[in-house]
Design a protein around this motif. Structure first.
Motif, PDB file in Angstrom:
ATOM      1  N   THR A  45      -7.627   0.577  -0.557  1.00 24.18           N
ATOM      2  CA  THR A  45      -8.738   0.204   0.260  1.00 24.18           C
ATOM      3  C   THR A  45      -8.283   0.062   1.666  1.00 24.18           C
ATOM      4  OG1 THR A  45      -9.371  -1.304  -1.773  1.00 24.18           O
ATOM      5  CG2 THR A  45      -9.911  -2.318   0.436  1.00 24.18           C
ATOM      6  N   VAL A  46      -7.151   0.007   1.882  1.00 21.88           N
ATOM      7  CA  VAL A  46      -6.860  -0.009   3.231  1.00 21.88           C
ATOM      8  C   VAL A  46      -7.229   1.252   3.895  1.00 21.88           C
ATOM      9  CG1 VAL A  46      -4.546  -0.128   4.892  1.00 21.88           C
ATOM     10  CG2 VAL A  46      -4.912  -1.514   2.950  1.00 21.88           C
ATOM     11  N   GLY A  97      -2.800  -1.690  -5.520  1.00 20.82           N
ATOM     12  CA  GLY A  97      -1.850  -2.171  -4.461  1.00 20.82           C
ATOM     13  C   GLY A  97      -1.266  -0.827  -3.722  1.00 20.82           C
TER      14      GLY A  97
HETATM   15  N1  ADP Z   1      -5.162  -7.402   5.690  1.00 22.60           N
HETATM   16  C1  ADP Z   1      -3.926  -7.177   5.143  1.00 22.60           C
HETATM   17  N2  ADP Z   1      -2.966  -7.966   5.715  1.00 22.60           N
HETATM   18  C2  ADP Z   1      -1.583  -7.695   5.192  1.00 22.60           C
HETATM   19  N3  ADP Z   1      -1.338  -6.765   4.083  1.00 22.60           N
HETATM   20  C3  ADP Z   1      -2.447  -6.173   3.584  1.00 22.60           C
HETATM   21  C4  ADP Z   1      -3.710  -6.358   4.206  1.00 22.60           C
HETATM   22  N4  ADP Z   1      -4.611  -5.552   3.336  1.00 22.60           N
HETATM   23  C5  ADP Z   1      -3.898  -4.971   2.528  1.00 22.60           C
HETATM   24  N5  ADP Z   1      -2.818  -5.405   2.435  1.00 22.60           N
HETATM   25  C6  ADP Z   1      -1.684  -4.760   1.566  1.00 22.60           C
HETATM   26  O1  ADP Z   1      -1.707  -3.431   1.428  1.00 22.60           O
HETATM   27  C7  ADP Z   1      -1.174  -2.937   0.362  1.00 22.60           C
HETATM   28  C8  ADP Z   1      -2.356  -2.086  -0.326  1.00 22.60           C
HETATM   29  O2  ADP Z   1      -3.386  -2.881  -0.590  1.00 22.60           O
HETATM   30  P1  ADP Z   1      -4.861  -2.189  -1.151  1.00 22.60           P
HETATM   31  O3  ADP Z   1      -5.255  -0.986  -0.158  1.00 22.60           O
HETATM   32  O4  ADP Z   1      -6.049  -3.175  -1.063  1.00 22.60           O
HETATM   33  O5  ADP Z   1      -4.648  -1.694  -2.597  1.00 22.60           O
HETATM   34  P2  ADP Z   1      -5.305  -0.791  -3.537  1.00 22.60           P
HETATM   35  O6  ADP Z   1      -4.884   0.410  -3.828  1.00 22.60           O
HETATM   36  O7  ADP Z   1      -5.298  -1.855  -4.657  1.00 22.60           O
HETATM   37  O8  ADP Z   1      -6.916  -0.893  -3.070  1.00 22.60           O
HETATM   38  C9  ADP Z   1      -0.966  -4.252  -0.562  1.00 22.60           C
HETATM   39  O9  ADP Z   1       0.262  -4.442  -0.810  1.00 22.60           O
HETATM   40  C10 ADP Z   1      -1.822  -5.106   0.212  1.00 22.60           C
HETATM   41  O10 ADP Z   1      -0.986  -6.261  -0.182  1.00 22.60           O
END
Ligand code: ADP
Ligand code: MG
Length: 257
Positions: free
Chosen positions: A41-42, A37
């Motif tokens: 990944t973002v 979180g």
């Molecule tokens: N398409 C999206 N729309 C809204 N919120 C998102 C989206 N993708 C990710 N998030 C939010 O962004 C935050 C970071 O997510 P992510 O990058 O998947 O974390 P991680 O470090 O586990 O890979 C999380 O709070 C997630 O809910």
């Protein structure tokens, strides 16, 4: 080299990446680590152009991805290899067909040249005997290796791996880590790996970027981990008992054997 400058990403006004600046160097395994979180990944999705940043620059050897036309992004994608969570192999294709797929789509090579390149990539990941098998017929570790073979088929300059060890046992994870590390060196690839696996951090953490709640909080190499004084980073690293013991031993000067 990929240089990220002041990268921000918001969803409906909620900021997930809060101004990240990182240089990802060629020929190195660049790690992005952090709790689930935290935004790993973002970040990678922004890097590969699957998401558009709210603001900031993503410079691919000087070329700013968010400013590129979609046809230029398409072109750039052919310089990228991706291994995303799960292996994302096509179930209806054999291992060979999976590896051949990008070559068929993008390379312009003749059929026999494609077959040669496919065989080379399969050999590189030690799968030359498994080309005729379907993903359902091979182990998780073999699937990862097939995904790596497919990712390197087009000779990428940039390689993205999102949690490459998810679902693998520690021993197989080590094999995959080392394979990604060796390929990075061999072909001087700018490799970016998302992980929350501390074994990977210590084994192939040549450049570690620790992210917490969308901020870059700590940078260093695996050699720097034990001497870190960043509390958030230490909380993340020493969440596992083993690392707590190692750290405590280091502090008291005891050598663990
Ligand atoms: N398409 C999206 N729309 C809204 N919120 C998102 C989206 N993708 C990710 N998030 C939010 O962004 C935050 C970071 O997510 P992510 O990058 O998947 O974390 P991680 O470090 O586990 O890979 C999380 O709070 C997630 O809910
Ligand atoms: Mg993730």
């Amino acid at each position: 080299m990929i240089e990220v400058k002041d990268l921000e990403k918001s969803f409906d006004g909620r900021m997930v990446l809060k101004g990240i600046s990182i240089v990802f160097e060629a020929g190195k395994t660049n790690l992005i680590i952090g709790q689930s979180g935290s935004g790993k990944t973002v970040l990678v999705k922004n890097l590969v152009g699957l998401m558009r940043p709210t603001s900031g620059q993503i410079l691919y050897d000087g070329r700013d991805l968010p400013k590129m036309s979609s046809s230029d992004v398409k072109q750039l994608r052919q310089e990228m290899g991706m291994i995303f969570q799960g292996s994302a192999l096509f179930d209806s294709m054999t291992v060979s067909e999976n590896v051949n797929f990008p070559l068929m789509m993008f390379s312009g090579l003749s059929k026999s040249e494609q077959a040669k390149r496919t065989q080379f990539c399969l050999e590189r990941v030690n799968l030359s005997d498994a080309g005729h098998l379907y993903p359902s017929e091979i182990s998780g570790g073999m699937m990862k290796r097939a995904a790596i073979a497919r990712a390197i088929s087009l000779n990428p300059k940039y390689l993205f791996c999102d949690e490459p060890n998810s679902g693998l046992d520690p021993q197989t994870s080590l094999v995959i880590d080392e394979l990604i590390h060796d390929i990075t060196k061999e072909y001087n690839i700018t490799t970016i790996i998302n992980t929350h696996d501390m074994n990977s951090v210590m084994n192939i953490g040549e450049k570690i970027n620790f992210i917490k709640e969308g901020n870059l909080e700590w940078q260093g190499t695996s050699d720097d981990v034990m001497s870190s004084t960043n509390e958030d980073f230490n909380d993340f690293v020493f969440a596992s008992d083993l690392f707590k013991k190692v750290k405590a031993a280091e502090n008291t000067g005891i050598k663990l054997t």
